[in-house]
Design an enzyme around this catalytic site. Sequence first.
Site, mmCIF file in Angstrom:
data_model
loop_
_atom_site.group_PDB
_atom_site.id
_atom_site.type_symbol
_atom_site.label_atom_id
_atom_site.label_comp_id
_atom_site.label_asym_id
_atom_site.label_seq_id
_atom_site.Cartn_x
_atom_site.Cartn_y
_atom_site.Cartn_z
ATOM 1 N N GLU A 148 -8.863 42.687 54.827
ATOM 2 C CA GLU A 148 -9.111 41.529 53.884
ATOM 3 C C GLU A 148 -9.841 41.658 52.668
ATOM 4 O OE1 GLU A 148 -9.803 37.595 54.769
ATOM 5 O OE2 GLU A 148 -8.639 36.346 53.292
HETATM 6 N N1 LIG Z 1 -5.299 34.624 41.607
HETATM 7 C C1 LIG Z 1 -4.883 34.215 42.859
HETATM 8 N N2 LIG Z 1 -5.159 33.263 43.700
HETATM 9 C C2 LIG Z 1 -5.409 33.083 44.963
HETATM 10 C C3 LIG Z 1 -4.107 33.688 45.485
HETATM 11 N N3 LIG Z 1 -4.644 33.641 47.056
HETATM 12 C C4 LIG Z 1 -5.265 32.727 46.871
HETATM 13 N N4 LIG Z 1 -5.886 32.879 45.763
HETATM 14 C C5 LIG Z 1 -7.308 31.462 45.083
HETATM 15 O O1 LIG Z 1 -8.157 31.495 46.329
HETATM 16 C C6 LIG Z 1 -8.919 30.278 46.206
HETATM 17 C C7 LIG Z 1 -8.608 29.807 48.016
HETATM 18 O O2 LIG Z 1 -8.157 31.348 48.861
HETATM 19 P P1 LIG Z 1 -7.107 30.767 50.394
HETATM 20 O O3 LIG Z 1 -6.556 32.247 50.458
HETATM 21 O O4 LIG Z 1 -6.728 29.844 50.363
HETATM 22 O O5 LIG Z 1 -9.043 31.533 51.259
HETATM 23 P P2 LIG Z 1 -8.673 31.910 52.505
HETATM 24 O O6 LIG Z 1 -7.536 32.292 53.399
HETATM 25 O O7 LIG Z 1 -10.651 32.072 53.001
HETATM 26 O O8 LIG Z 1 -8.857 33.370 51.760
HETATM 27 C C8 LIG Z 1 -7.651 28.925 45.885
HETATM 28 O O9 LIG Z 1 -8.492 29.134 44.676
HETATM 29 C C9 LIG Z 1 -6.538 29.997 45.228
HETATM 30 O O10 LIG Z 1 -5.590 29.242 44.983
HETATM 31 C C10 LIG Z 1 -3.652 34.691 44.695
HETATM 32 O O11 LIG Z 1 -3.096 35.787 45.689
HETATM 33 N N5 LIG Z 1 -4.518 34.865 44.043
HETATM 34 CA CA LIG Z 2 -7.230 34.688 50.604
#
Ligand SMILES: Nc1nc2c(ncn2[C@@H]2O[C@H](COP(=O)(O)OP(=O)(O)O)[C@@H](O)[C@H]2O)c(=O)[nH]1
Ligand SMILES: [Ca+2]
EC number: 3.6.1.6
Length: 392
Positions: A148
């Site tokens: 990741e």
């Molecule tokens: N710009 C962008 N923001 C992202 C993306 N994926 C997640 N985010 C943002 O990152 C934050 C949370 O990350 P998330 O992926 O849900 O959590 P994780 O599973 O711990 O990585 C949120 O504010 C999402 O909107 C992406 O592909 N592009």
């Molecule tokens: Ca993420």
Amino acid sequence: HSNREMWFQDLFPPNMCPINAKTFYGIMFDAGSTGTRIHIYTFVQKSPEILPELEGEIFESVKPGLSAYADQPEKGAESVKRLLDMAVDAVPPHLWKKTPVVLKATAGLRLLSEEKAQALLSEVKEVFEKSPFLVPEDSVSIMDGSYEGILAWITVNFLTGQLSGQNQHTTGTLDLGGASTQITFLPRFEETLKESPRDFLTSFEMFNSTYKLYTHSYLGFGLKAARLATLGALNTEVADGQMFRSSCLPKQLEAEWHFGGVKYRYGGNKEGETGFKPCYLEVLKVVKGKLHQPDEIRGSSFYAFSYYYDRAADTNLIDYEQGGVLEVRDFERKAKEVCDNMERFSSASPFLCMDLTYITALLKEGFGFRDNTLLQLPSGLQSCGHPHRSME
Ligand SMILES: Nc1nc2c(ncn2[C@@H]2O[C@H](COP(=O)(O)OP(=O)(O)O)[C@@H](O)[C@H]2O)c(=O)[nH]1
Ligand SMILES: [Ca+2]
């Protein structure tokens, strides 16, 4: 068939409209802890000997993430199916069978028990099997944290053109998710390689260069998980009706919150202290001494995105569309402003003070960055939702 080609060729000179150009699609799901996103990529391969080019992307996201359905896996799979139905409309039917569909889950599922995570993944796999698309063997899985971090580093350094050509100058990346946070950079000093934990170093081949990256994904240190940790509610059995209080929250607040399928009741410190100073002490307990601090990065500029971007944009530290550059101290200054004037920020999320204070502690006491270290928050990497306020 050939006379049709001939007719077509008369209209366009061959090089302008390569008849044998191949268009094909790929469907990629990012199952994050706070939301599930679908990317439907269109590739064109002008001729067999050159690499296919990305010609288009359809993007859509849904909230909450899969881990919110920990106890209803089929409903979780249903949220994926709604997104996959979009791909049925976007991809021409004659290409369905050749279009691979893949889902990679991140920290939201890593925080769940093995059987709950597996139940969700197998329901999603069934949705994929019932779809008209090509379902590769390991099409649904939890992505390894190192992968990741590396993927984000490659993406950002590739998009900013730092991987092509001889200028091997690259920039480290900081990704603050909901359940985990990643730090990734290319060490310049031998010393860093020697003093870093073994499993923080990963080397890989790309564009016939070998990269030995420092990367780690800290599970439980994403923004949402850190809220629970600060409240003392992460990895604890929540007694029914148990109240979690914090000096990072508005004094009068009484509320409840669902994360990872669990309901938490939380509120402010009616009697006790409220404000930046007591809040900083609380979040310090979460980060102090828990993260590895590579010396060489103290003053290095990093890219920062996901929640770093969201919270900086939400508090006008950067422009929501353009992104921007800021110093670590800007987060601290904004945290003090919010935490010591909570009534002025009542329209924002009640967690805003805690989030900004956590980000400050994570960067300074966690990773060891200096106050004047520069953070670049590139546009295009902002929260992948719609241009809405991501203040939940
Ligand atoms: N710009 C962008 N923001 C992202 C993306 N994926 C997640 N985010 C943002 O990152 C934050 C949370 O990350 P998330 O992926 O849900 O959590 P994780 O599973 O711990 O990585 C949120 O504010 C999402 O909107 C992406 O592909 N592009
Ligand atoms: Ca993420």
